[in-house]
Write a protein that holds these residues in place. Structure first.
Motif, PDB file in Angstrom:
ATOM      1  N   ALA A  50     -26.320 -20.430  13.971  1.00 27.03           N
ATOM      2  CA  ALA A  50     -25.205 -19.765  13.269  1.00 27.03           C
ATOM      3  C   ALA A  50     -24.577 -18.706  14.167  1.00 27.03           C
ATOM      4  O   ALA A  50     -25.219 -18.186  15.083  1.00 27.03           O
ATOM      5  N   VAL A  51     -23.307 -18.384  13.889  1.00 26.83           N
ATOM      6  CA  VAL A  51     -22.694 -17.261  14.613  1.00 26.83           C
ATOM      7  C   VAL A  51     -23.294 -15.973  14.033  1.00 26.83           C
ATOM      8  O   VAL A  51     -23.865 -15.993  12.933  1.00 26.83           O
ATOM      9  N   PRO A  52     -23.180 -14.850  14.773  1.00 22.97           N
ATOM     10  CA  PRO A  52     -23.834 -13.624  14.301  1.00 22.97           C
ATOM     11  C   PRO A  52     -23.472 -13.270  12.850  1.00 22.97           C
ATOM     12  O   PRO A  52     -22.306 -13.164  12.507  1.00 22.97           O
ATOM     13  N   PHE A  53     -24.514 -13.123  12.057  1.00 27.73           N
ATOM     14  CA  PHE A  53     -24.427 -12.740  10.648  1.00 27.73           C
ATOM     15  C   PHE A  53     -23.715 -13.775   9.768  1.00 27.73           C
ATOM     16  O   PHE A  53     -23.290 -13.455   8.658  1.00 27.73           O
ATOM     17  N   GLU A  54     -23.650 -15.016  10.247  1.00 29.38           N
ATOM     18  CA  GLU A  54     -23.110 -16.084   9.385  1.00 29.38           C
ATOM     19  C   GLU A  54     -24.167 -16.438   8.325  1.00 29.38           C
ATOM     20  O   GLU A  54     -25.336 -16.641   8.647  1.00 29.38           O
ATOM     21  N   ASP A  55     -23.742 -16.501   7.095  1.00 28.80           N
ATOM     22  CA  ASP A  55     -24.666 -16.818   6.002  1.00 28.80           C
ATOM     23  C   ASP A  55     -24.791 -18.344   5.874  1.00 28.80           C
ATOM     24  O   ASP A  55     -23.908 -19.002   5.320  1.00 28.80           O
ATOM     25  N   VAL A  56     -25.889 -18.887   6.400  1.00 29.21           N
ATOM     26  CA  VAL A  56     -26.089 -20.338   6.300  1.00 29.21           C
ATOM     27  C   VAL A  56     -27.096 -20.668   5.190  1.00 29.21           C
ATOM     28  O   VAL A  56     -27.590 -21.791   5.099  1.00 29.21           O
TER      29      VAL A  56
ATOM     30  N   SER B 230     -14.640 -10.029   2.315  1.00 25.56           N
ATOM     31  CA  SER B 230     -14.894  -9.103   3.432  1.00 25.56           C
ATOM     32  C   SER B 230     -13.633  -8.854   4.227  1.00 25.56           C
ATOM     33  O   SER B 230     -13.367  -7.729   4.648  1.00 25.56           O
ATOM     34  N   GLU B 231     -12.868  -9.901   4.442  1.00 24.25           N
ATOM     35  CA  GLU B 231     -11.627  -9.703   5.203  1.00 24.25           C
ATOM     36  C   GLU B 231     -10.634  -8.856   4.414  1.00 24.25           C
ATOM     37  O   GLU B 231      -9.943  -7.997   4.962  1.00 24.25           O
ATOM     38  N   PHE B 232     -10.612  -9.063   3.118  1.00 21.76           N
ATOM     39  CA  PHE B 232      -9.714  -8.294   2.255  1.00 21.76           C
ATOM     40  C   PHE B 232     -10.101  -6.805   2.248  1.00 21.76           C
ATOM     41  O   PHE B 232      -9.257  -5.919   2.341  1.00 21.76           O
ATOM     42  N   LEU B 233     -11.408  -6.531   2.167  1.00 22.42           N
ATOM     43  CA  LEU B 233     -11.868  -5.141   2.080  1.00 22.42           C
ATOM     44  C   LEU B 233     -11.843  -4.431   3.425  1.00 22.42           C
ATOM     45  O   LEU B 233     -11.787  -3.204   3.496  1.00 22.42           O
ATOM     46  N   GLY B 234     -11.914  -5.183   4.515  1.00 22.11           N
ATOM     47  CA  GLY B 234     -11.927  -4.576   5.851  1.00 22.11           C
ATOM     48  C   GLY B 234     -13.343  -4.380   6.341  1.00 22.11           C
ATOM     49  O   GLY B 234     -14.302  -4.343   5.562  1.00 22.11           O
TER      50      GLY B 234
ATOM     51  N   ARG C 161     -20.778  -9.974   9.034  1.00 20.98           N
ATOM     52  CA  ARG C 161     -20.155 -10.966   9.908  1.00 20.98           C
ATOM     53  C   ARG C 161     -18.748 -10.493  10.317  1.00 20.98           C
ATOM     54  O   ARG C 161     -18.362 -10.561  11.480  1.00 20.98           O
ATOM     55  N   HIS C 162     -18.011 -10.003   9.337  1.00 28.27           N
ATOM     56  CA  HIS C 162     -16.656  -9.535   9.620  1.00 28.27           C
ATOM     57  C   HIS C 162     -16.687  -8.298  10.527  1.00 28.27           C
ATOM     58  O   HIS C 162     -15.910  -8.181  11.480  1.00 28.27           O
ATOM     59  N   THR C 163     -17.604  -7.384  10.231  1.00 27.85           N
ATOM     60  CA  THR C 163     -17.721  -6.164  11.043  1.00 27.85           C
ATOM     61  C   THR C 163     -18.043  -6.520  12.498  1.00 27.85           C
ATOM     62  O   THR C 163     -17.460  -5.966  13.433  1.00 27.85           O
TER      63      THR C 163
ATOM     64  N   GLY D 189     -17.752  -5.947  17.096  1.00 27.64           N
ATOM     65  CA  GLY D 189     -18.919  -6.260  17.922  1.00 27.64           C
ATOM     66  C   GLY D 189     -20.149  -5.431  17.560  1.00 27.64           C
ATOM     67  O   GLY D 189     -20.231  -4.832  16.487  1.00 27.64           O
ATOM     68  N   LYS D 190     -21.109  -5.364  18.501  1.00 29.05           N
ATOM     69  CA  LYS D 190     -22.392  -4.691  18.243  1.00 29.05           C
ATOM     70  C   LYS D 190     -22.199  -3.200  17.983  1.00 29.05           C
ATOM     71  O   LYS D 190     -22.932  -2.602  17.208  1.00 29.05           O
ATOM     72  N   ASP D 191     -21.213  -2.608  18.647  1.00 29.17           N
ATOM     73  CA  ASP D 191     -21.020  -1.173  18.461  1.00 29.17           C
ATOM     74  C   ASP D 191     -20.683  -0.859  16.998  1.00 29.17           C
ATOM     75  O   ASP D 191     -21.232   0.077  16.412  1.00 29.17           O
ATOM     76  N   ALA D 192     -19.800  -1.682  16.413  1.00 27.69           N
ATOM     77  CA  ALA D 192     -19.430  -1.443  15.011  1.00 27.69           C
ATOM     78  C   ALA D 192     -20.652  -1.619  14.100  1.00 27.69           C
ATOM     79  O   ALA D 192     -20.888  -0.806  13.192  1.00 27.69           O
ATOM     80  N   VAL D 193     -21.439  -2.652  14.373  1.00 27.88           N
ATOM     81  CA  VAL D 193     -22.638  -2.898  13.542  1.00 27.88           C
ATOM     82  C   VAL D 193     -23.620  -1.726  13.674  1.00 27.88           C
ATOM     83  O   VAL D 193     -24.273  -1.323  12.706  1.00 27.88           O
ATOM     84  N   SER D 194     -23.693  -1.138  14.874  1.00 29.34           N
ATOM     85  CA  SER D 194     -24.694  -0.085  15.116  1.00 29.34           C
ATOM     86  C   SER D 194     -24.429   1.185  14.310  1.00 29.34           C
ATOM     87  O   SER D 194     -25.288   2.056  14.227  1.00 29.34           O
TER      88      SER D 194
END
Ligand SMILES: C[S@@+](CC[C@H](N)C(=O)[O-])C[C@H]1O[C@@H](n2cnc3c(N)ncnc32)[C@H](O)[C@@H]1O
Length: 222
Positions: free
Chosen positions: A83-89, A116-120, A145-147, A152-157
């Motif tokens: 899966a792509v990072p944080f993709e819910d499979v 998620s895209e709507f909320l940002g 996933r959207h974040t 990228g990783k910086d936003a997730v951190s």
């Protein structure tokens, strides 16, 4: 239908257990692995705590059936790895197993991605996030996933997530989903705190089910 689901259903028929039960057990195994293996990812999360009473051994399987359970686990891991990072499979598969079970349903993945895209992303909408009735983590995963896709990783951190669900099986799946992707893609959240509480009666008083804090979170506390 995915091969994992087909094989889970076939195995359920063979051993006389509900397919949902088997799917839950795969996540019990992965959850135990994440808890027991915390030293392997302490470079990402130096502080990990969990309620040891909720790390359960599996029972109810004949020795001969354990090999098939391990094969299903390998298939699940392959799906998570691909899966792509944080993709819910997971949620959509689980949703098909839930039909008719206590009226439960989870948000379908395309809908949680759209929400998620709507909320940002977390960076745009604030880094303190909460999902008080998270189920298998559909909305949490859509958000992360959207974040990740936007920042990228910086936003997730920077993300500090609190999640909760009354149903231990569901909140364990959500925890595995977040932690598995976070470890695999070396993208630690600032903090993940997980509760398994009744939102109405004891949300404030129950101790966390699981908590993982990254260096960013640990250094901020110091
Ligand atoms: C309709 S599902 C939605 C799950 C998830 N938020 C999603 O979007 O896929 C509702 C969730 O609320 C949980 N729930 C119901 N009553 C609750 C309570 N009193 N405290 C905590 N969680 C609760 C259920 O176990 C279930 O997982």
């Amino acid at each position: 239908m995915s091969n994992l689901l087909k094989n889970t259903n076939a195995f359920a028929d063979h051993c006389g257990l509900p397919a949902r039960h088997i799917f839950d057990d795969l996540f019990t195994l992965l959850y135990s692995h994440i808890c027991a293996g915390k030293k392997e990812y302490q470079h990402l999360y130096p502080a990990v705590s969990y309620d040891a009473r909720k790390v359960q051994p599996l029972d109810g399987y004949r020795d001969a059936d354990r090999d098939e359970l391990m094969r299903l686990l390998v298939m699940l891991i392959a799906e998570l790895d691909n899966a792509v990072p944080f993709e819910d499979v997971v949620t959509d598969k689980y949703g098909t197993l839930l039909q008719g079970d206590s009226g439960q349903f989870m948000t379908p993945t395309p809908l949680s991605n759209a929400v998620s895209e709507f909320l940002g992303s977390a960076r745009e909408g604030g880094n303190k996030r909460a999902e008080p009735s998270c189920g298998t983590g559909a909305l949490v995963m859509g958000d992360l996933r959207h974040t990740y896709a936007v920042g990228g990783k910086d936003a997730v951190s920077h993300v500090d997530y609190s999640i909760n669900d009354l149903d231990q099986r569901l909140v364990r799946i959500a925890t595995v989903q977040v932690m598995y992707h976070s470890i695999r893609h070396e993208a630690p959240l600032k903090r993940l705190v997980v509760h398994n509480a009744d939102l109405i009666r004891n949300y404030d008083t129950s101790p966390p089910f699981f908590a993982a804090t990254s260096w960013r979170g640990v250094l901020e506390i110091i």
